[in-house]
Design a protein around this motif. Structure first.
Motif, PDB file in Angstrom:
ATOM      1  N   ARG A   1       0.825  -1.209   0.000  1.00 14.78           N
ATOM      2  CA  ARG A   1       0.000   0.000   0.000  1.00 14.78           C
ATOM      3  C   ARG A   1       0.863   1.264   0.000  1.00 14.78           C
ATOM      4  O   ARG A   1       0.456   2.288  -0.551  1.00 14.78           O
ATOM      5  CB  ARG A   1      -0.965  -0.014   1.185  1.00 14.78           C
ATOM      6  N   GLN A   2       2.015   1.207   0.615  1.00 14.24           N
ATOM      7  CA  GLN A   2       2.889   2.382   0.570  1.00 14.24           C
ATOM      8  C   GLN A   2       3.305   2.691  -0.865  1.00 14.24           C
ATOM      9  O   GLN A   2       3.313   3.858  -1.281  1.00 14.24           O
ATOM     10  CB  GLN A   2       4.117   2.156   1.451  1.00 14.24           C
ATOM     11  N   TYR A   3       3.618   1.654  -1.635  1.00 11.00           N
ATOM     12  CA  TYR A   3       3.962   1.856  -3.041  1.00 11.00           C
ATOM     13  C   TYR A   3       2.752   2.372  -3.839  1.00 11.00           C
ATOM     14  O   TYR A   3       2.869   3.282  -4.651  1.00 11.00           O
ATOM     15  CB  TYR A   3       4.457   0.551  -3.664  1.00 11.00           C
ATOM     16  N   ILE A   4       1.589   1.770  -3.585  1.00  6.96           N
ATOM     17  CA  ILE A   4       0.366   2.164  -4.292  1.00  6.96           C
ATOM     18  C   ILE A   4       0.031   3.623  -4.007  1.00  6.96           C
ATOM     19  O   ILE A   4      -0.270   4.407  -4.914  1.00  6.96           O
ATOM     20  CB  ILE A   4      -0.818   1.283  -3.862  1.00  6.96           C
ATOM     21  N   TRP A   5       0.050   3.999  -2.741  1.00  5.29           N
ATOM     22  CA  TRP A   5      -0.307   5.364  -2.361  1.00  5.29           C
ATOM     23  C   TRP A   5       0.705   6.368  -2.916  1.00  5.29           C
ATOM     24  O   TRP A   5       0.326   7.460  -3.348  1.00  5.29           O
ATOM     25  CB  TRP A   5      -0.407   5.478  -0.850  1.00  5.29           C
ATOM     26  N   SER A   6       1.974   6.013  -2.892  1.00  2.00           N
ATOM     27  CA  SER A   6       3.003   6.893  -3.434  1.00  2.00           C
ATOM     28  C   SER A   6       2.781   7.110  -4.927  1.00  2.00           C
ATOM     29  O   SER A   6       2.841   8.252  -5.418  1.00  2.00           O
ATOM     30  CB  SER A   6       4.384   6.284  -3.200  1.00  2.00           C
ATOM     31  N   PHE A   7       2.486   6.036  -5.642  1.00  2.86           N
ATOM     32  CA  PHE A   7       2.207   6.132  -7.077  1.00  2.86           C
ATOM     33  C   PHE A   7       0.985   7.019  -7.330  1.00  2.86           C
ATOM     34  O   PHE A   7       0.986   7.875  -8.216  1.00  2.86           O
ATOM     35  CB  PHE A   7       1.966   4.726  -7.646  1.00  2.86           C
ATOM     36  N   SER A   8      -0.068   6.822  -6.533  1.00  2.00           N
ATOM     37  CA  SER A   8      -1.307   7.590  -6.710  1.00  2.00           C
ATOM     38  C   SER A   8      -1.076   9.075  -6.473  1.00  2.00           C
ATOM     39  O   SER A   8      -1.584   9.923  -7.223  1.00  2.00           O
ATOM     40  CB  SER A   8      -2.378   7.070  -5.757  1.00  2.00           C
ATOM     41  N   ILE A   9      -0.323   9.409  -5.427  1.00  2.00           N
ATOM     42  CA  ILE A   9      -0.058  10.815  -5.105  1.00  2.00           C
ATOM     43  C   ILE A   9       0.733  11.490  -6.231  1.00  2.00           C
ATOM     44  O   ILE A   9       0.473  12.645  -6.589  1.00  2.00           O
ATOM     45  CB  ILE A   9       0.687  10.927  -3.761  1.00  2.00           C
ATOM     46  N   LYS A  10       1.697  10.775  -6.799  1.00  3.07           N
ATOM     47  CA  LYS A  10       2.465  11.328  -7.922  1.00  3.07           C
ATOM     48  C   LYS A  10       1.549  11.625  -9.109  1.00  3.07           C
ATOM     49  O   LYS A  10       1.682  12.656  -9.778  1.00  3.07           O
ATOM     50  CB  LYS A  10       3.571  10.357  -8.331  1.00  3.07           C
ATOM     51  N   LYS A  11       0.608  10.717  -9.373  1.00  6.26           N
ATOM     52  CA  LYS A  11      -0.306  10.905 -10.498  1.00  6.26           C
ATOM     53  C   LYS A  11      -1.333  12.003 -10.209  1.00  6.26           C
ATOM     54  O   LYS A  11      -1.756  12.726 -11.116  1.00  6.26           O
ATOM     55  CB  LYS A  11      -1.012   9.589 -10.822  1.00  6.26           C
ATOM     56  N   ILE A  12      -1.743  12.130  -8.946  1.00  7.84           N
ATOM     57  CA  ILE A  12      -2.668  13.208  -8.572  1.00  7.84           C
ATOM     58  C   ILE A  12      -2.050  14.566  -8.863  1.00  7.84           C
ATOM     59  O   ILE A  12      -2.725  15.484  -9.349  1.00  7.84           O
ATOM     60  CB  ILE A  12      -3.036  13.100  -7.077  1.00  7.84           C
ATOM     61  N   SER A  13      -0.763  14.705  -8.596  1.00  7.34           N
ATOM     62  CA  SER A  13      -0.087  15.989  -8.802  1.00  7.34           C
ATOM     63  C   SER A  13      -0.048  16.397 -10.275  1.00  7.34           C
ATOM     64  O   SER A  13       0.113  17.573 -10.594  1.00  7.34           O
ATOM     65  CB  SER A  13       1.340  15.924  -8.249  1.00  7.34           C
ATOM     66  N   GLU A  14      -0.229  15.428 -11.175  1.00  3.62           N
ATOM     67  CA  GLU A  14      -0.192  15.725 -12.609  1.00  3.62           C
ATOM     68  C   GLU A  14      -1.541  16.249 -13.117  1.00  3.62           C
ATOM     69  O   GLU A  14      -1.592  16.999 -14.091  1.00  3.62           O
ATOM     70  CB  GLU A  14       0.212  14.474 -13.391  1.00  3.62           C
TER      71      GLU A  14
ATOM     72  N   PRO B   1       3.092  -8.423  -6.945  1.00  6.33           N
ATOM     73  CA  PRO B   1       4.214  -7.677  -7.524  1.00  6.33           C
ATOM     74  C   PRO B   1       3.814  -6.447  -8.310  1.00  6.33           C
ATOM     75  O   PRO B   1       4.677  -5.698  -8.758  1.00  6.33           O
ATOM     76  CB  PRO B   1       4.844  -8.711  -8.463  1.00  6.33           C
ATOM     77  N   TYR B   2       2.499  -6.195  -8.506  1.00  5.18           N
ATOM     78  CA  TYR B   2       2.059  -5.103  -9.371  1.00  5.18           C
ATOM     79  C   TYR B   2       1.628  -3.860  -8.591  1.00  5.18           C
ATOM     80  O   TYR B   2       1.194  -3.949  -7.459  1.00  5.18           O
ATOM     81  CB  TYR B   2       0.861  -5.538 -10.232  1.00  5.18           C
ATOM     82  N   ILE B   3       1.757  -2.720  -9.253  1.00  4.59           N
ATOM     83  CA  ILE B   3       0.990  -1.541  -8.853  1.00  4.59           C
ATOM     84  C   ILE B   3      -0.426  -1.834  -9.352  1.00  4.59           C
ATOM     85  O   ILE B   3      -0.657  -1.909 -10.564  1.00  4.59           O
ATOM     86  CB  ILE B   3       1.513  -0.263  -9.545  1.00  4.59           C
ATOM     87  N   PRO B   4      -1.406  -2.023  -8.468  1.00  5.43           N
ATOM     88  CA  PRO B   4      -2.719  -2.492  -8.925  1.00  5.43           C
ATOM     89  C   PRO B   4      -3.588  -1.390  -9.488  1.00  5.43           C
ATOM     90  O   PRO B   4      -3.162  -0.250  -9.637  1.00  5.43           O
ATOM     91  CB  PRO B   4      -3.333  -3.067  -7.645  1.00  5.43           C
ATOM     92  N   SER B   5      -4.832  -1.755  -9.796  1.00  6.49           N
ATOM     93  CA  SER B   5      -5.694  -0.881 -10.589  1.00  6.49           C
ATOM     94  C   SER B   5      -6.287   0.281  -9.824  1.00  6.49           C
ATOM     95  O   SER B   5      -6.842   1.193 -10.422  1.00  6.49           O
ATOM     96  CB  SER B   5      -6.832  -1.713 -11.180  1.00  6.49           C
ATOM     97  N   HIS B   6      -6.237   0.282  -8.521  1.00  5.61           N
ATOM     98  CA  HIS B   6      -6.814   1.397  -7.764  1.00  5.61           C
ATOM     99  C   HIS B   6      -6.016   1.599  -6.479  1.00  5.61           C
ATOM    100  O   HIS B   6      -5.306   0.692  -6.029  1.00  5.61           O
ATOM    101  CB  HIS B   6      -8.286   1.140  -7.448  1.00  5.61           C
ATOM    102  N   PRO B   7      -6.120   2.752  -5.846  1.00  3.46           N
ATOM    103  CA  PRO B   7      -5.242   3.087  -4.718  1.00  3.46           C
ATOM    104  C   PRO B   7      -5.513   2.358  -3.407  1.00  3.46           C
ATOM    105  O   PRO B   7      -4.754   2.518  -2.460  1.00  3.46           O
ATOM    106  CB  PRO B   7      -5.485   4.592  -4.539  1.00  3.46           C
ATOM    107  N   HIS B   8      -6.600   1.589  -3.302  1.00  3.12           N
ATOM    108  CA  HIS B   8      -6.954   0.934  -2.036  1.00  3.12           C
ATOM    109  C   HIS B   8      -7.126   1.964  -0.918  1.00  3.12           C
ATOM    110  O   HIS B   8      -6.780   1.707   0.232  1.00  3.12           O
ATOM    111  CB  HIS B   8      -5.894  -0.107  -1.640  1.00  3.12           C
ATOM    112  N   ASN B   9      -7.669   3.100  -1.277  1.00  4.22           N
ATOM    113  CA  ASN B   9      -7.980   4.160  -0.322  1.00  4.22           C
ATOM    114  C   ASN B   9      -8.983   5.078  -1.014  1.00  4.22           C
ATOM    115  O   ASN B   9      -8.658   5.699  -2.034  1.00  4.22           O
ATOM    116  CB  ASN B   9      -6.709   4.933   0.058  1.00  4.22           C
ATOM    117  N   PHE B  10     -10.198   5.172  -0.461  1.00  2.92           N
ATOM    118  CA  PHE B  10     -11.254   5.880  -1.176  1.00  2.92           C
ATOM    119  C   PHE B  10     -10.959   7.367  -1.359  1.00  2.92           C
ATOM    120  O   PHE B  10     -11.325   7.962  -2.377  1.00  2.92           O
ATOM    121  CB  PHE B  10     -12.603   5.669  -0.474  1.00  2.92           C
ATOM    122  N   LEU B  11     -10.276   7.994  -0.396  1.00  4.52           N
ATOM    123  CA  LEU B  11      -9.958   9.413  -0.523  1.00  4.52           C
ATOM    124  C   LEU B  11      -8.973   9.664  -1.662  1.00  4.52           C
ATOM    125  O   LEU B  11      -9.174  10.560  -2.492  1.00  4.52           O
ATOM    126  CB  LEU B  11      -9.389   9.940   0.792  1.00  4.52           C
ATOM    127  N   LEU B  12      -7.911   8.848  -1.698  1.00  3.80           N
ATOM    128  CA  LEU B  12      -6.934   8.992  -2.773  1.00  3.80           C
ATOM    129  C   LEU B  12      -7.554   8.663  -4.126  1.00  3.80           C
ATOM    130  O   LEU B  12      -7.248   9.312  -5.137  1.00  3.80           O
ATOM    131  CB  LEU B  12      -5.730   8.084  -2.509  1.00  3.80           C
TER     132      LEU B  12
END
Length: 392
Positions: A257-270, A300-311
Motif C-alpha cells: 500500500r505504501q507503493y500504491i499510495w506513493s504512485f497515486s499521489i504522484k499521479k494526482i499531482s499531474e 508484484p504489481y501496482i494495482p488498478s486502484h489506490p486501495h484508499n477511497f480518498l486517494l
C-alpha cells in the motif's frame, strides 16, 4: 396481488446479501428487482415526499462528477460508473421513503433482514471452519469470503440496534474467528475506527462536553495522516525498490500500500483539478507495472486502484470532486444525525465510521456492490432512526 408483491420485494431486499455470497451479479439482480418493485408500489408516496427535501448538494455532486467524466481519459467507462452511482443514490433514497412511510413493510423487512444476517454468518463460518485445516497453514488466510467479510462484519455489528436478542452475542463471537481465518484487516480497521468514534462521542455526550475535543482530535488525525503520506517511498524505479528502507513502519501501513499510495499521489499531482476520470486509475500510465519488491510477496504489481477511497476519488475526479463528495456525504449524514434519537446517533456513527474507515485500505470506491451497500444500509438505518425519533 399488492400484498404478494410487497411481500416479495421485502424478502428479495432482505436476502440480497445472501446472494452476494454467490457473486455480485446475483446480489445486484435480487436487490435491484426487490427495489424496483417496492418503488413502483410506493411511487405516489415518493412523489408526495420529494418536495420536502433539499437536493442541492446531490445536484452539485452530479454536476461535478459529470464534468470529471467528460474530462476522463476513458469517457465511456467514466460515464457508465457515474450513471450507476447516481441511480444507486436515487433508488436508495426511494427505498428510505418507502420503508419509513410504511410500518408494516419496515417491520417485515427488518425481520427477514435479521434472519438473513444469521444465515450469511452461518454459511461463511461453516465454510471457513471446514477449510481451516486444508488451507490456513499454507496460505495464512482463507480468501473465499475475505472481501465479503467487510460487509458481513458491519451487518453483524448493527444487529443489536435492529433487534435485541441474546443471539446477537453469539453472532459477534462467531464473527471473530472468521475475521482471523480470512485475515480481513480492513474490516478489523473499520471496527477499531468505529469503536474509537463511538467512544469519543460518548465522552463528548456524557463527560467532556466541549467542541475543542473534536478540533484537538482532528488536528492529531490530520498531523498523523500527513506524516504517513509525506514519508511514503519517493522513487518507484526497480533499483530504488530493491534497496527500499521504509520510513513509515510496515506494520502500520504494509509495503504494497505504501507503493500504491506513493504512485497515486504522484499521479494526482499531474492532474489535480479534475483528475483522470471516474474508475480510470487502472488505465493510467504505469498503473499495471511490476514493481518487483521482495516486501510485497505475491503482489508484484501496482494495482488498478489506490486501495484508499480518498486517494481514489482525488485521483479520479480531482480536488473539486473530492471536496464536493465530502460535503455531500457529511451534509446528508448530519441531517440524519440531528433528527435521530440517541440510539440512532450511535448506530449512524458506528456504520459511518466503519464503512469509510475500512474503505481507507480496501475496495475501489467504484465497486458497485460496495457503493450499494453504503447507500442502501444508510437508507435502512435512517428509516429506523428517524421514524423512532418522530414517535418520541
Amino acid at each position: 396481488m399488492k400484498f404478494f408483491f410487497e411481500y416479495l420485494s421485502t424478502v428479495l431486499i432482505a436476502f440480497s446479501y445472501t446472494f452476494l455470497i454467490r457473486n455480485h451479479v446475483y446480489f445486484g439482480v435480487v436487490l435491484g428487482t426487490g427495489t424496483l418493485i417496492m418503488v413502483l408500489l410506493n411511487i405516489s408516496i415518493i412523489k408526495s415526499e420529494l418536495p420536502k427535501y433539499n437536493f442541492k448538494p446531490f445536484l452539485i455532486l452530479v454536476i461535478s462528477f459529470f464534468i470529471a467524466s467528460l474530462n476522463s481519459i476513458m469517457i465511456g467507462r467514466s460515464l457508465a460508473v457515474f450513471i450507476y452511482l447516481v441511480l444507486i443514490i436515487i433508488f436508495s433514497f426511494f427505498i428510505y421513503i418507502s420503508i419509513s412511510k410504511n410500518q408494516v413493510i419496515k417491520e417485515r423487512l427488518l425481520h427477514y433482514f435479521v434472519i438473513s444476517i444469521y444465515v450469511n454468518l452461518f454459511i461463511v463460518t461453516v465454510f471457513n471452519f471446514i477449510n481451516w485445516d486444508l488451507k490456513f497453514i499454507d496460505t495464512s488466510e482463507i480468501k473465499r469470503f475475505k472481501g465479503y467479510l467487510n460487509i458481513l462484519t458491519i451487518l453483524v455489528l448493527i444487529l443489536p440496534f435492529i433487534k435485541k436478542t441474546k443471539i446477537n452475542i453469539i453472532a459477534c463471537i462467531f464473527l471473530i474467528p472468521n475475521l482471523w481465518l480470512s485475515n480481513c484487516n480492513s474490516a478489523i480497521l473499520g471496527v477499531l475506527i468505529s469503536l474509537a468514534a463511538l467512544s469519543i462521542f460518548y465522552i463528548y455526550k456524557n463527560i467532556f462536553r466541549f467542541k475543542i475535543l473534536f478540533y484537538f482530535l482532528l488536528f492529531i488525525l490530520i498531523t498523523f495522516s500527513s506524516q504517513i503520506l509525506l514519508n511514503l517511498p519517493e522513487n518507484l524505479d526497480k533499483e530504488s525498490i530493491q534497496t527500499q528502507k521504509f520510513i513509515v513502519p510496515t506494520f502500520l501501513v504494509d509495503a504494497h500500500r505504501q507503493y500504491i499510495w506513493s504512485f497515486s499521489i504522484k499521479k494526482i499531482s499531474e492532474k489535480p483539478l479534475l483528475g483522470y476520470g471516474p474508475d480510470t486509475s487502472n488505465f493510467i500510465e504505469g498503473s499495471q507495472e511490476i514493481i518487483g519488491s521482495k516486501y510485497t510477496g505475491t503482489m508484484p504489481y501496482i494495482p488498478s486502484h489506490p486501495h484508499n477511497f480518498l486517494l481514489e476519488i482525488f485521483l479520479d475526479t480531482g480536488i473539486i470532486g473530492l471536496v464536493v463528495f465530502i460535503i455531500f456525504i457529511f451534509y446528508y449524514n448530519f441531517q440524519i444525525f440531528r433528527k435521530s434519537n440517541s440510539n440512532g446517533k450511535f448506530l449512524l456513527i458506528l456504520f459511518f465510521f466503519y464503512f469509510w474507515g475500512s474503505s481507507l485500505v480496501n475496495f475501489s470506491f467504484w465497486l458497485g456492490w460496495w457503493q450499494v451497500s453504503y447507500f442502501f444500509i444508510t437508507a435502512l438505518i435512517s428509516s429506523i432512526n428517524l421514524s423512532k425519533n418522530q414517535k418520541t
